[in-house]
Scaffold this motif. Structure first.
Motif, PDB file in Angstrom:
ATOM      1  N   SER A  90     -64.282  -7.706  15.950  1.00  0.00           N
ATOM      2  CA  SER A  90     -64.032  -6.907  14.780  1.00  0.00           C
ATOM      3  C   SER A  90     -63.443  -7.132  13.285  1.00  0.00           C
ATOM      4  O   SER A  90     -62.096  -7.970  13.350  1.00  0.00           O
TER       5      SER A  90
ATOM      6  N   LEU B 163     -64.086  -6.509  20.358  1.00  0.00           N
ATOM      7  CA  LEU B 163     -62.165  -6.150  19.690  1.00  0.00           C
ATOM      8  C   LEU B 163     -62.154  -7.629  18.639  1.00  0.00           C
ATOM      9  O   LEU B 163     -62.069  -7.322  17.790  1.00  0.00           O
TER      10      LEU B 163
ATOM     11  N   THR C  53     -61.642   3.556  14.790  1.00  0.00           N
ATOM     12  CA  THR C  53     -62.756   2.480  14.557  1.00  0.00           C
ATOM     13  C   THR C  53     -63.208   2.700  15.992  1.00  0.00           C
ATOM     14  O   THR C  53     -62.581   2.244  16.706  1.00  0.00           O
ATOM     15  N   GLU C  54     -65.374   2.670  16.120  1.00  0.00           N
ATOM     16  CA  GLU C  54     -64.957   2.760  17.475  1.00  0.00           C
ATOM     17  C   GLU C  54     -66.067   1.414  17.508  1.00  0.00           C
ATOM     18  O   GLU C  54     -67.059   0.908  16.452  1.00  0.00           O
ATOM     19  N   ALA C  55     -66.396   1.113  18.753  1.00  0.00           N
ATOM     20  CA  ALA C  55     -67.749  -0.093  19.173  1.00  0.00           C
ATOM     21  C   ALA C  55     -67.401   0.006  20.423  1.00  0.00           C
ATOM     22  O   ALA C  55     -66.702   0.503  21.494  1.00  0.00           O
TER      23      ALA C  55
ATOM     24  N   ASP D 167     -62.150  -5.027  10.988  1.00  0.00           N
ATOM     25  CA  ASP D 167     -61.664  -3.668  10.588  1.00  0.00           C
ATOM     26  C   ASP D 167     -59.893  -4.873   9.930  1.00  0.00           C
ATOM     27  O   ASP D 167     -59.495  -5.200  11.141  1.00  0.00           O
TER      28      ASP D 167
ATOM     29  N   VAL E 265     -57.416   3.334  17.418  1.00  0.00           N
ATOM     30  CA  VAL E 265     -57.677   2.799  16.179  1.00  0.00           C
ATOM     31  C   VAL E 265     -59.081   1.914  16.445  1.00  0.00           C
ATOM     32  O   VAL E 265     -59.913   1.309  15.489  1.00  0.00           O
ATOM     33  N   PHE E 266     -59.109   1.879  17.698  1.00  0.00           N
ATOM     34  CA  PHE E 266     -60.496   0.926  18.363  1.00  0.00           C
ATOM     35  C   PHE E 266     -60.355   0.887  19.469  1.00  0.00           C
ATOM     36  O   PHE E 266     -59.477   0.955  20.348  1.00  0.00           O
ATOM     37  N   SER E 267     -61.709   1.355  19.916  1.00  0.00           N
ATOM     38  CA  SER E 267     -61.680   1.648  21.481  1.00  0.00           C
ATOM     39  C   SER E 267     -63.079   0.962  22.104  1.00  0.00           C
ATOM     40  O   SER E 267     -63.815   1.179  21.102  1.00  0.00           O
ATOM     41  N   GLY E 268     -63.309  -0.136  22.558  1.00  0.00           N
ATOM     42  CA  GLY E 268     -64.582  -0.584  22.547  1.00  0.00           C
ATOM     43  C   GLY E 268     -64.086  -1.982  24.075  1.00  0.00           C
ATOM     44  O   GLY E 268     -63.244  -1.634  24.008  1.00  0.00           O
TER      45      GLY E 268
ATOM     46  N   VAL F  61     -57.099  -3.787  12.562  1.00  0.00           N
ATOM     47  CA  VAL F  61     -57.365  -4.224  14.057  1.00  0.00           C
ATOM     48  C   VAL F  61     -57.487  -6.109  13.716  1.00  0.00           C
ATOM     49  O   VAL F  61     -56.572  -6.470  14.626  1.00  0.00           O
TER      50      VAL F  61
END
Length: 268
Positions: free
Chosen positions: A233, A230, A265-267, A235, A222-225, A238
Protein backbone atom coordinates in the motif's frame (compact mmCIF):
# COMPACT_ATOMS: atom_id res chain seq x y z
CA UNK A 1 -24.35 -22.20 10.96
CA UNK A 2 -22.86 -23.71 7.79
CA UNK A 3 -19.15 -23.83 7.00
CA UNK A 4 -19.72 -21.05 4.43
CA UNK A 5 -21.05 -18.63 7.04
CA UNK A 6 -18.56 -16.16 8.53
CA UNK A 7 -17.65 -16.79 12.15
CA UNK A 8 -17.84 -13.04 12.89
CA UNK A 9 -19.97 -10.47 11.07
CA UNK A 10 -19.91 -6.81 12.12
CA UNK A 11 -22.00 -4.14 10.40
CA UNK A 12 -22.24 -0.38 10.99
CA UNK A 13 -20.67 -0.73 14.41
CA UNK A 14 -20.19 2.27 16.68
CA UNK A 15 -18.48 1.81 20.04
CA UNK A 16 -18.31 4.36 22.86
CA UNK A 17 -16.47 4.29 26.18
CA UNK A 18 -17.01 6.79 28.97
CA UNK A 19 -19.10 9.01 26.76
CA UNK A 20 -16.35 9.17 24.12
CA UNK A 21 -16.61 7.65 20.65
CA UNK A 22 -13.85 5.10 20.04
CA UNK A 23 -14.86 3.40 16.79
CA UNK A 24 -17.50 4.15 14.19
CA UNK A 25 -18.82 2.77 10.89
CA UNK A 26 -16.96 -0.53 11.37
CA UNK A 27 -17.82 -3.32 8.92
CA UNK A 28 -15.91 -6.59 9.25
CA UNK A 29 -16.43 -10.17 8.11
CA UNK A 30 -14.17 -12.92 9.46
CA UNK A 31 -14.42 -16.10 7.33
CA UNK A 32 -14.14 -19.47 8.99
CA UNK A 33 -10.71 -21.06 9.01
CA UNK A 34 -8.67 -17.89 8.54
CA UNK A 35 -6.13 -16.07 10.67
CA UNK A 36 -7.15 -12.41 10.65
CA UNK A 37 -4.72 -9.79 11.94
CA UNK A 38 -6.30 -6.67 13.44
CA UNK A 39 -3.52 -4.09 13.47
CA UNK A 40 -3.22 -0.52 14.60
CA UNK A 41 -1.38 1.90 16.86
CA UNK A 42 -1.66 1.58 20.63
CA UNK A 43 -4.93 3.16 21.79
CA UNK A 44 -6.56 2.94 18.36
CA UNK A 45 -9.50 0.83 19.58
CA UNK A 46 -8.35 -2.70 18.80
CA UNK A 47 -9.10 -4.07 22.27
CA UNK A 48 -12.38 -2.14 22.28
CA UNK A 49 -13.37 -4.05 19.15
CA UNK A 50 -12.54 -7.30 20.92
CA UNK A 51 -14.76 -6.27 23.82
CA UNK A 52 -17.67 -5.96 21.40
CA UNK A 53 -16.97 -9.40 19.88
CA UNK A 54 -16.88 -11.07 23.31
CA UNK A 55 -19.94 -9.16 24.56
CA UNK A 56 -18.13 -7.14 27.22
CA UNK A 57 -19.11 -3.87 25.51
CA UNK A 58 -22.54 -3.25 23.99
CA UNK A 59 -22.57 -1.36 20.68
CA UNK A 60 -23.83 2.21 20.64
CA UNK A 61 -25.21 1.29 17.21
CA UNK A 62 -24.76 -1.40 14.58
CA UNK A 63 -24.64 -5.16 14.97
CA UNK A 64 -22.18 -7.88 16.02
CA UNK A 65 -22.80 -11.55 15.15
CA UNK A 66 -20.50 -14.29 16.45
CA UNK A 67 -20.80 -18.03 15.72
CA UNK A 68 -23.92 -17.39 13.66
CA UNK A 69 -25.92 -15.39 16.23
CA UNK A 70 -26.15 -11.81 17.50
CA UNK A 71 -24.03 -11.34 20.60
CA UNK A 72 -26.64 -11.65 23.38
CA UNK A 73 -27.12 -9.20 26.22
CA UNK A 74 -28.64 -11.84 28.48
CA UNK A 75 -25.87 -12.96 30.83
CA UNK A 76 -26.66 -16.66 30.71
CA UNK A 77 -26.83 -16.71 26.92
CA UNK A 78 -23.63 -14.67 26.73
CA UNK A 79 -21.77 -17.13 28.99
CA UNK A 80 -22.93 -19.97 26.75
CA UNK A 81 -21.66 -18.15 23.64
CA UNK A 82 -18.30 -17.49 25.29
CA UNK A 83 -17.70 -21.22 25.66
CA UNK A 84 -17.08 -21.17 21.91
CA UNK A 85 -14.54 -18.33 22.14
CA UNK A 86 -11.02 -18.87 23.42
CA UNK A 87 -9.22 -15.72 24.54
CA UNK A 88 -5.50 -15.32 25.13
CA UNK A 89 -5.07 -12.23 27.30
CA UNK A 90 -2.12 -9.84 27.24
CA UNK A 91 -1.15 -10.69 30.82
CA UNK A 92 -1.74 -14.46 30.47
CA UNK A 93 -4.10 -14.50 33.49
CA UNK A 94 -2.53 -17.64 34.95
CA UNK A 95 -3.31 -18.37 38.59
CA UNK A 96 0.00 -18.30 40.43
CA UNK A 97 -0.92 -20.91 43.05
CA UNK A 98 -1.84 -23.51 40.41
CA UNK A 99 0.53 -25.57 38.29
CA UNK A 100 0.53 -25.33 34.51
CA UNK A 101 -1.63 -28.45 34.28
CA UNK A 102 -4.06 -27.17 36.92
CA UNK A 103 -4.39 -23.86 35.07
CA UNK A 104 -5.23 -25.66 31.82
CA UNK A 105 -7.68 -27.94 33.62
CA UNK A 106 -9.59 -25.04 35.16
CA UNK A 107 -12.02 -24.40 32.24
CA UNK A 108 -12.70 -28.12 31.93
CA UNK A 109 -13.52 -28.46 35.62
CA UNK A 110 -15.65 -25.31 35.56
CA UNK A 111 -17.68 -25.92 32.42
CA UNK A 112 -17.85 -29.72 32.06
CA UNK A 113 -18.68 -32.76 34.16
CA UNK A 114 -15.92 -34.91 32.69
CA UNK A 115 -14.29 -37.41 35.04
CA UNK A 116 -10.83 -36.60 36.38
CA UNK A 117 -8.94 -39.14 34.19
CA UNK A 118 -10.50 -37.66 31.04
CA UNK A 119 -9.63 -34.12 32.12
CA UNK A 120 -6.06 -35.18 32.89
CA UNK A 121 -5.76 -36.71 29.42
CA UNK A 122 -7.16 -33.60 27.72
CA UNK A 123 -4.81 -31.35 29.70
CA UNK A 124 -1.83 -33.46 28.64
CA UNK A 125 -2.97 -33.18 25.00
CA UNK A 126 -3.32 -29.38 25.19
CA UNK A 127 0.08 -28.95 26.83
CA UNK A 128 1.59 -31.26 24.22
CA UNK A 129 0.02 -29.14 21.47
CA UNK A 130 1.94 -26.09 22.69
CA UNK A 131 5.14 -28.05 23.34
CA UNK A 132 4.97 -27.94 27.14
CA UNK A 133 3.86 -31.36 28.31
CA UNK A 134 7.06 -31.67 30.37
CA UNK A 135 6.17 -28.46 32.25
CA UNK A 136 2.83 -29.75 33.55
CA UNK A 137 3.87 -29.59 37.22
CA UNK A 138 5.63 -26.23 37.02
CA UNK A 139 4.14 -23.12 38.60
CA UNK A 140 3.84 -19.89 36.58
CA UNK A 141 6.75 -18.29 38.49
CA UNK A 142 8.97 -21.13 37.27
CA UNK A 143 8.18 -20.48 33.60
CA UNK A 144 9.76 -18.05 31.16
CA UNK A 145 7.54 -15.40 29.59
CA UNK A 146 7.18 -17.40 26.39
CA UNK A 147 6.39 -20.60 28.26
CA UNK A 148 3.76 -18.87 30.40
CA UNK A 149 2.16 -17.47 27.25
CA UNK A 150 1.98 -20.96 25.77
CA UNK A 151 0.39 -22.37 28.95
CA UNK A 152 -2.21 -19.61 28.73
CA UNK A 153 -2.78 -20.60 25.11
CA UNK A 154 -3.27 -24.23 26.11
CA UNK A 155 -5.83 -23.12 28.69
CA UNK A 156 -7.67 -21.01 26.09
CA UNK A 157 -7.84 -24.10 23.88
CA UNK A 158 -9.14 -26.38 26.64
CA UNK A 159 -12.77 -26.34 25.50
CA UNK A 160 -11.88 -26.67 21.79
CA UNK A 161 -13.35 -23.27 20.81
CA UNK A 162 -14.08 -22.72 17.12
CA UNK A 163 -12.94 -19.07 17.52
CA UNK A 164 -9.67 -18.00 19.12
CA UNK A 165 -8.95 -14.38 19.98
CA UNK A 166 -5.42 -13.23 20.75
CA UNK A 167 -5.12 -9.84 22.47
CA UNK A 168 -1.55 -8.56 21.95
CA UNK A 169 -0.07 -12.07 22.21
CA UNK A 170 3.54 -10.86 21.79
CA UNK A 171 3.63 -8.27 24.57
CA UNK A 172 6.79 -8.68 26.64
CA UNK A 173 8.22 -11.53 24.55
CA UNK A 174 11.65 -11.63 22.96
CA UNK A 175 11.95 -12.23 19.18
CA UNK A 176 12.48 -15.99 19.55
CA UNK A 177 9.48 -16.47 21.86
CA UNK A 178 7.42 -14.23 19.55
CA UNK A 179 8.27 -16.45 16.60
CA UNK A 180 7.32 -19.57 18.55
CA UNK A 181 3.95 -18.11 19.59
CA UNK A 182 3.03 -16.88 16.10
CA UNK A 183 4.02 -20.23 14.57
CA UNK A 184 1.73 -21.90 17.11
CA UNK A 185 -1.12 -19.54 16.19
CA UNK A 186 -0.89 -20.62 12.55
CA UNK A 187 -0.37 -24.35 13.17
CA UNK A 188 -3.08 -24.67 15.82
CA UNK A 189 -5.53 -22.73 13.65
CA UNK A 190 -4.98 -25.12 10.75
CA UNK A 191 -4.64 -28.40 12.65
CA UNK A 192 -7.61 -27.80 14.97
CA UNK A 193 -9.88 -26.27 12.33
CA UNK A 194 -10.28 -22.99 14.19
CA UNK A 195 -10.60 -19.36 13.18
CA UNK A 196 -8.22 -16.87 14.78
CA UNK A 197 -8.34 -13.11 15.31
CA UNK A 198 -4.97 -11.68 16.32
CA UNK A 199 -5.11 -8.14 17.71
CA UNK A 200 -1.65 -6.61 17.78
CA UNK A 201 0.62 -3.72 16.87
CA UNK A 202 3.44 -6.17 16.05
CA UNK A 203 3.09 -5.98 12.26
CA UNK A 204 6.17 -7.76 10.98
CA UNK A 205 5.80 -10.77 13.28
CA UNK A 206 2.08 -11.21 12.56
CA UNK A 207 1.63 -10.66 8.82
CA UNK A 208 3.58 -13.80 7.75
CA UNK A 209 1.01 -16.06 9.46
CA UNK A 210 -2.12 -14.06 8.56
CA UNK A 211 -4.59 -14.66 5.72
CA UNK A 212 -6.19 -11.23 6.04
CA UNK A 213 -5.16 -7.94 7.60
CA UNK A 214 -7.24 -5.08 9.01
CA UNK A 215 -5.77 -1.77 10.13
CA UNK A 216 -7.64 0.39 12.66
CA UNK A 217 -6.72 4.06 13.08
CA UNK A 218 -8.43 7.43 13.50
CA UNK A 219 -11.60 5.81 14.83
CA UNK A 220 -12.28 3.32 12.06
CA UNK A 221 -10.99 0.68 9.64
CA UNK A 222 -8.53 2.30 7.23
CA UNK A 223 -7.42 -0.88 5.44
CA UNK A 224 -8.83 -4.37 4.86
CA UNK A 225 -7.09 -6.80 2.55
CA UNK A 226 -4.36 -9.38 2.15
CA UNK A 227 -1.03 -9.00 3.96
CA UNK A 228 0.63 -8.62 0.57
CA UNK A 229 -1.69 -5.75 -0.39
CA UNK A 230 -1.08 -4.10 2.96
CA UNK A 231 2.68 -4.18 2.56
CA UNK A 232 2.39 -2.81 -0.98
CA UNK A 233 0.00 0.00 0.00
CA UNK A 234 1.06 3.56 -0.77
CA UNK A 235 -1.71 5.14 1.31
CA UNK A 236 -0.05 7.75 3.56
CA UNK A 237 -1.97 6.64 6.65
CA UNK A 238 -1.10 2.98 6.16
CA UNK A 239 2.52 3.78 5.37
CA UNK A 240 2.85 5.93 8.50
CA UNK A 241 1.75 2.99 10.65
CA UNK A 242 3.81 0.33 8.86
CA UNK A 243 6.97 2.45 8.72
CA UNK A 244 6.65 3.88 12.25
CA UNK A 245 6.68 7.50 11.09
CA UNK A 246 6.03 9.99 13.94
CA UNK A 247 4.42 12.57 11.63
CA UNK A 248 1.46 11.90 9.38
CA UNK A 249 -2.33 11.50 9.23
CA UNK A 250 -2.40 9.43 12.47
CA UNK A 251 -2.03 11.98 15.29
CA UNK A 252 0.20 11.02 18.20
CA UNK A 253 -2.25 12.78 20.57
CA UNK A 254 -5.11 10.33 21.23
CA UNK A 255 -7.56 13.16 21.94
CA UNK A 256 -6.98 14.57 18.49
CA UNK A 257 -7.31 11.14 16.91
CA UNK A 258 -10.92 10.65 17.96
CA UNK A 259 -11.96 13.91 16.41
CA UNK A 260 -10.58 12.98 13.01
CA UNK A 261 -12.57 11.20 10.34
CA UNK A 262 -11.29 7.79 9.23
CA UNK A 263 -9.77 7.52 5.77
CA UNK A 264 -10.90 4.16 4.41
CA UNK A 265 -8.85 2.11 2.00
CA UNK A 266 -9.93 -1.30 0.73
CA UNK A 267 -7.73 -3.82 -1.01
CA UNK A 268 -8.70 -7.20 -2.33
Amino acid sequence: MTTADPIVRIAGLRLDRGGRNVLRDVDLVVPRGQVVAVLGPSGSGKSTLLAAITGELAPASGSVEVLGQPVPRNQRALLELRKGIGVLLQGNGLLTDLTAAENVALPLRTHTRLPRPVIDRLVAMKLHAVGLRAAADAFPRELSGGMARRVALARALALDPPLMIYDEPLTGLDPIASGVVMDLVRRLNDHLGMTSIVVTHHVHETLPVADHAVVIANGGIVFSGTPQALQASTDPLVRQFLDGQPDGPIPFDSAARHGAAPHATEAA
